[in-house]
Structure formats: C-alpha cells, structure tokens
Design a protein around this motif. Structure first.
Motif, short mmCIF file in Angstrom:
data_model
loop_
_atom_site.label_atom_id
_atom_site.label_comp_id
_atom_site.label_asym_id
_atom_site.label_seq_id
_atom_site.Cartn_x
_atom_site.Cartn_y
_atom_site.Cartn_z
N ILE A 117 3.95 -21.38 3.21
CA ILE A 117 3.37 -22.22 3.78
C ILE A 117 4.27 -22.98 4.61
O ILE A 117 5.30 -23.36 4.11
CB ILE A 117 2.42 -23.44 2.99
N TYR A 118 4.34 -22.79 5.94
CA TYR A 118 5.01 -23.33 7.05
C TYR A 118 4.42 -24.70 7.32
O TYR A 118 3.36 -24.92 7.60
CB TYR A 118 5.37 -22.29 7.98
N GLY A 119 5.23 -25.59 7.94
CA GLY A 119 4.90 -26.76 8.61
C GLY A 119 4.98 -26.30 10.24
O GLY A 119 6.56 -25.97 10.33
N ASP A 120 4.46 -26.48 11.20
CA ASP A 120 4.65 -25.92 12.33
C ASP A 120 5.61 -26.94 13.33
O ASP A 120 6.27 -26.58 14.39
CB ASP A 120 3.41 -25.61 13.43
N ARG A 121 5.89 -28.05 12.66
CA ARG A 121 6.89 -29.06 13.15
C ARG A 121 8.18 -29.18 12.25
O ARG A 121 8.84 -30.13 12.49
CB ARG A 121 6.08 -30.37 13.71
N ASP A 122 8.01 -28.35 11.46
CA ASP A 122 9.29 -28.34 10.43
C ASP A 122 10.63 -27.93 10.98
O ASP A 122 10.51 -26.93 11.94
CB ASP A 122 9.10 -27.44 9.15
#
Length: 326
Positions: free
Chosen positions: A259-264
């Motif tokens: 699971i990625y955060g697209d603003r990480d």
C-alpha cells in the motif's frame, strides 16, 4: 490510551519484554500482527484493530523494542534485523502460532520484509505500507545514501553523528511530533542541514494535523518517557542488516499487499514484482502516515486482500455429476 484501544500486557520474548495489545482473542488460531514504524507507537493502528478483530482475526499489536513500555536495550547492535525479527518469531512462539500474517508501516514494513526473508516459514502473508521491499544492491545502504543524498540526509546523519538528533528531538518532543504528523503539506524549498532537526525546531507546523490533540498526546507522552534513541538505533543498524541479509534468498514468494500513499515522499520500488512476484499494489490518496490519514480506506484495502486470499486458499471441490447428467 484513548478510544477503545486494548489494554497492554508485557510479554517476555527473545531476552526482552514487549508491550503487546490484543483484540479478538476469541479468534485464536487466525493471527495478524501489526508492526509500527518510526517515530510511532502501537496506537498508530487504532483504526484497524477493531475492524480486523470483527473480521475474525486475533489481532496482536506490538510496541517493538525501543518503544513504549517495551525494553530498550543499551547496545546499538541489539536493534539489528536479527533481533527485531527474532522478537516477532518469539512472540508467535509465545502464543503457540506456527505463522501469521504480518502488517508493517514504515520501519515496521522493513522489519516485516526482513522477517519474511530470515524466517519465511513463520509468515503466511505480508502487508507493507509506505516502505516497499528494499533491494540489497552491491553497496551498504548507508554508504549508498551518503554518496547519493549527502551527509545531512537523516539516515546518514543518525549514523555518522550519533546522539545529536536524539538530543534535539528529546528537547523538542511535542514540537517535533506535532510538526511531523502533518498531511497536505505544501511543497517547500529544501533548507540546509538535517531536515528532521529543522522540523523539530520549527515554530509553526505546515499543512494539517494527522491526529487530534488527544491522539497526539499518546505519542508525545510515550516519547517523553522513552526518548528517541531506541527507535533511531534501528537506523544505526542498516549497514549491519545489509551484511546480515547477504546470504538469504532475496525473493519473497508469499502473498503480499503493498500500500502506497501517492503523496508519500518515500520512493516506490521500481522492480517490486521481480523480488516479490505475488505482490498486489494499492495506492491511496494520502501522504506517509497512511493508516492514520486514510483509516477507512486502509482498513478496507487490507480486509479486501485478506478476504480474497482466504477465498483463493479454499480447497477446490469437484462437482459430482447427477444421474441425469451422466
């Protein structure tokens, strides 16, 4: 703790004591272990715990060594991947489990990746948030980061200037954590020096808070008690971990959810499925603190993946034809 977070117990494992929070004990036999990152706390999983317990899991949330009321050994090398993964293996032994699904965020994800490499038979599934599988490469990780990102990059700084950042964070515990746990932070020009030390000294936080004041107070209280050195010692073992992982099979074949955060700001893995061929990737509209910024979406993604994996593992039954079909 606030809300309905479980009461802790202290469990002796692997030469230390770990502070552990449990839910869904009635679901014994179906364990899922949640592992926090830095500078976090088991409480970072507060939104996921009740949903996972309601879904039929024995939820085990651990403050890993160096955090909360868990042991904080003095030796830096006591925080290497062998010790951190050994704690989780010993925790399974304590409960009588052969294996479990492990969920990790940030540094917790790194530990779960390492656990799966070192003890593949004790893991039946991996969920990683933010930090993807790290290729080992030919150069030790800190040495590589220093060459590419410079001496002020916080991974490098923690290793090359031991104790400096620890002291700054401890002098500014509330300010550091308040300024760190933010979302929707506007882009800004990089400033000279160590970015996290600068953040700890900044008078005004940017963006929006990830947590309520009462939730943040749980983290602040924990780190006011423990300081930050135990958690930072995890960083001080990166090159040691690089050496410890030299001879293991680098391919993780377990069912995996990334699971990625697209603003990480954490970089994605360009070749994730080469090393984790059974990885499914989900991206959420958030920054680094994924399970706290997007609690409902994170929980839904994890449960959907768990349910699908369970369905895939159901034994296939052969239909017996009726007399009319013969």
């Amino acid at each position: 703790m606030t809300t309905d977070f479980p009461e802790p117990t202290r469990i002796p494992v692997n030469g230390v004591e770990l502070e552990v929070f449990e839910a869904g004990r009635q679901n014994a036999g179906n364990p899922i272990v949640l592992c926090h990152g830095w500078p976090e706390h088991a409480f970072s999983w507060r939104y996921q715990v009740p949903a996972l317990a309601a879904a039929g899991y024995h939820v085990i949330v651990v403050n890993q060594r160096g955090y909360g009321n868990s042991s904080r050994p003095a030796e830096v090398t006591d925080y290497d991947i062998e010790h951190l993964s050994g704690d989780l293996v010993a925790l399974l032994d304590h409960y009588g489990y052969t294996d479990a699904t492990f969920v990790g965020h940030d540094w917790g994800a790194f530990v779960v990746w390492g656990l799966t490499l070192l003890h593949p038979n004790r893991v039946n599934g991996v969920v990683a948030l933010s930090v993807p599988y790290q290729e080992r490469g030919e150069t030790p990780w800190i040495e590589f980061m220093e060459a590419v990102l410079g001496a002020d990059f916080y991974f490098v700084h923690f290793n090359r200037q031991p104790g400096v950042a620890d002291a700054v964070f401890e002098e500014n515990t509330f300010r550091f954590l308040r300024n760190l746990y933010r979302k929707n932070v506007p882009p800004a020009e990089p400033q000279p020096g160590n970015a996290l030390i600068n953040l700890a000294r900044a008078g005004t936080p940017l963006g929006e808070p990830v947590m309520s004041d009462s939730e943040l107070a749980v983290f602040v209280s924990a780190f006011e008690s423990t300081g930050f050195t135990g958690g930072i010692n995890w960083y001080r073992n990166l090159d040691r971990n690089w050496r410890l992982l030299a001879d293991v099979d680098p391919i993780i074949r377990h069912p995996t959810l990334m699971i990625y955060g697209d603003r990480d700001t954490v970089a994605r893995a360009g070749r994730l499925t080469e090393f984790v061929p059974n990885a499914e990737v989900v991206t959420l509209d958030c920054g680094h603190w994924i399970q706290q910024e997007k609690p409902t979406e994170t929980t839904e993604a994890i449960l959907k993946w768990l349910n699908q994996r369970e369905a895939d593992q159901q034994p296939r039954t052969q239909k017996i034809p009726s007399r009319a079909e013969l």
